[in-house]
Motif scaffolding. Structure first.
Motif, mmCIF file in Angstrom:
data_model
loop_
_atom_site.group_PDB
_atom_site.id
_atom_site.type_symbol
_atom_site.label_atom_id
_atom_site.label_comp_id
_atom_site.label_asym_id
_atom_site.label_seq_id
_atom_site.Cartn_x
_atom_site.Cartn_y
_atom_site.Cartn_z
ATOM 1 N N LEU A 107 8.340 -30.818 -39.543
ATOM 2 C CA LEU A 107 8.094 -30.279 -38.399
ATOM 3 C C LEU A 107 9.508 -30.028 -37.645
ATOM 4 N N ASP A 108 9.856 -28.927 -36.962
ATOM 5 C CA ASP A 108 11.061 -28.513 -36.314
ATOM 6 C C ASP A 108 10.738 -28.215 -34.967
ATOM 7 N N ARG A 109 11.987 -28.274 -33.997
ATOM 8 C CA ARG A 109 11.878 -27.785 -32.609
ATOM 9 C C ARG A 109 12.769 -26.574 -32.581
ATOM 10 N N TYR A 110 12.304 -25.536 -31.861
ATOM 11 C CA TYR A 110 12.716 -24.373 -31.524
ATOM 12 C C TYR A 110 12.890 -24.402 -29.894
ATOM 13 N N GLY A 111 13.666 -25.062 -29.298
ATOM 14 C CA GLY A 111 13.475 -25.221 -27.762
ATOM 15 C C GLY A 111 12.287 -25.821 -27.420
ATOM 16 N N ASP A 112 11.509 -25.007 -26.678
ATOM 17 C CA ASP A 112 10.051 -25.362 -26.167
ATOM 18 C C ASP A 112 8.925 -25.135 -27.149
ATOM 19 N N TYR A 113 9.348 -24.777 -28.504
ATOM 20 C CA TYR A 113 8.482 -24.766 -29.586
ATOM 21 C C TYR A 113 8.689 -25.628 -30.655
ATOM 22 N N VAL A 114 7.549 -25.636 -31.407
ATOM 23 C CA VAL A 114 7.495 -26.515 -32.657
ATOM 24 C C VAL A 114 6.881 -25.885 -33.843
ATOM 25 N N VAL A 115 7.501 -25.653 -34.850
ATOM 26 C CA VAL A 115 7.223 -25.107 -35.942
ATOM 27 C C VAL A 115 6.711 -26.073 -37.354
ATOM 28 N N ILE A 116 6.092 -25.609 -38.280
ATOM 29 C CA ILE A 116 5.738 -26.729 -39.328
ATOM 30 C C ILE A 116 6.197 -25.897 -40.740
ATOM 31 N N PHE A 117 7.033 -26.371 -41.305
ATOM 32 C CA PHE A 117 7.274 -25.833 -42.650
ATOM 33 C C PHE A 117 6.547 -26.514 -43.686
ATOM 34 N N ASP A 118 5.995 -25.793 -44.499
ATOM 35 C CA ASP A 118 5.269 -26.306 -45.799
ATOM 36 C C ASP A 118 6.007 -25.644 -46.890
ATOM 37 N N ALA A 119 6.309 -26.492 -47.810
ATOM 38 C CA ALA A 119 6.906 -26.266 -49.090
ATOM 39 C C ALA A 119 6.136 -25.082 -50.202
ATOM 40 N N ASP A 120 4.857 -25.157 -49.901
ATOM 41 C CA ASP A 120 3.731 -24.537 -50.509
ATOM 42 C C ASP A 120 3.562 -22.885 -49.901
ATOM 43 N N ARG A 121 3.880 -23.098 -48.745
ATOM 44 C CA ARG A 121 3.467 -21.507 -48.086
ATOM 45 C C ARG A 121 4.943 -21.136 -47.558
ATOM 46 N N ASP A 122 4.815 -19.759 -47.429
ATOM 47 C CA ASP A 122 5.846 -18.984 -47.110
ATOM 48 C C ASP A 122 5.752 -18.759 -45.330
ATOM 49 N N GLN A 123 4.419 -18.576 -44.969
ATOM 50 C CA GLN A 123 4.153 -18.681 -43.658
ATOM 51 C C GLN A 123 4.379 -20.130 -42.806
ATOM 52 N N VAL A 124 4.623 -19.803 -41.433
ATOM 53 C CA VAL A 124 5.122 -20.872 -40.687
ATOM 54 C C VAL A 124 4.324 -21.030 -39.354
ATOM 55 N N PRO A 125 3.429 -21.850 -39.324
ATOM 56 C CA PRO A 125 2.612 -21.844 -37.904
ATOM 57 C C PRO A 125 3.592 -22.190 -36.804
#
Length: 161
Positions: free
Chosen positions: A110-128
């Motif tokens: 999980l990572d923060r972009y200001g007021d946003y949260v993203v989920i990096f998954d090593a098995d996927r290029d797409q990022v929720p």
């Protein structure tokens, strides 16, 4: 079934996983012969599937071992039941001979972009992408598209994250 008590040196192929029972862990060791110069370049590696039920070894595997670590696993080796299948080793002693140079991230980050949260998954290029409050923003095609998705969301919602 042919079994042998032995020690095997090999590299961990992937992050060790919990086994079929709560108190076990499984992992694959990649084993290369000592005289690799005598092998063809396309000779396959030997893969040994390992399992341990020892609580100390299971804890070590699930919390400290990562892909690329060189291990010596000692235990009971069961030959594969059919050609092309992996041998199985029930590990009763484990020694770390060398660690991987770069730590490997676990499955998701999980990572923060200001007021946003993203989920990096090593098995996927797409990022929720979600707002910090948990509202769905969208799915970025790749990590480079995250800021564009956030910019679009802020224009549509008037900057309310």
């Amino acid at each position: 079934m042919d079994t042998t008590h032995c020690a095997v040196d090999g590299w961990v192929d992937a992050i060790p996983a919990p086994g079929p029972r709560d108190d076990t862990a499984t992992f694959d060791l990649i084993v290369r012969p000592a005289d690799t110069d005598a092998l063809d370049d396309d000779a396959p590696d030997t893969v040994i599937t390992c399992t341990s039920g020892d609580p100390r070894i299971t804890h070590e595997l699930l919390n400290r071992i990562q892909p690329g670590d060189l291990l010596r696993a000692t235990g009971t080796l069961v030959q594969p039941p059919a050609p092309g299948q992996h041998a199985r080793l029930t590990v009763d002693a484990l020694e770390v001979l060398d660690t991987a140079l770069v730590p490997v991230l676990r499955d998701m980050v999980l990572d923060r972009y200001g007021d946003y949260v993203v989920i990096f998954d090593a098995d996927r290029d797409q990022v929720p992408v979600f707002t910090a409050q948990g509202q769905w923003v969208g799915l970025a095609d790749n990590p480079d598209a995250i800021t564009r998705l956030i910019d679009i969301h802020e224009r549509v919602t008037g900057g309310d994250a």
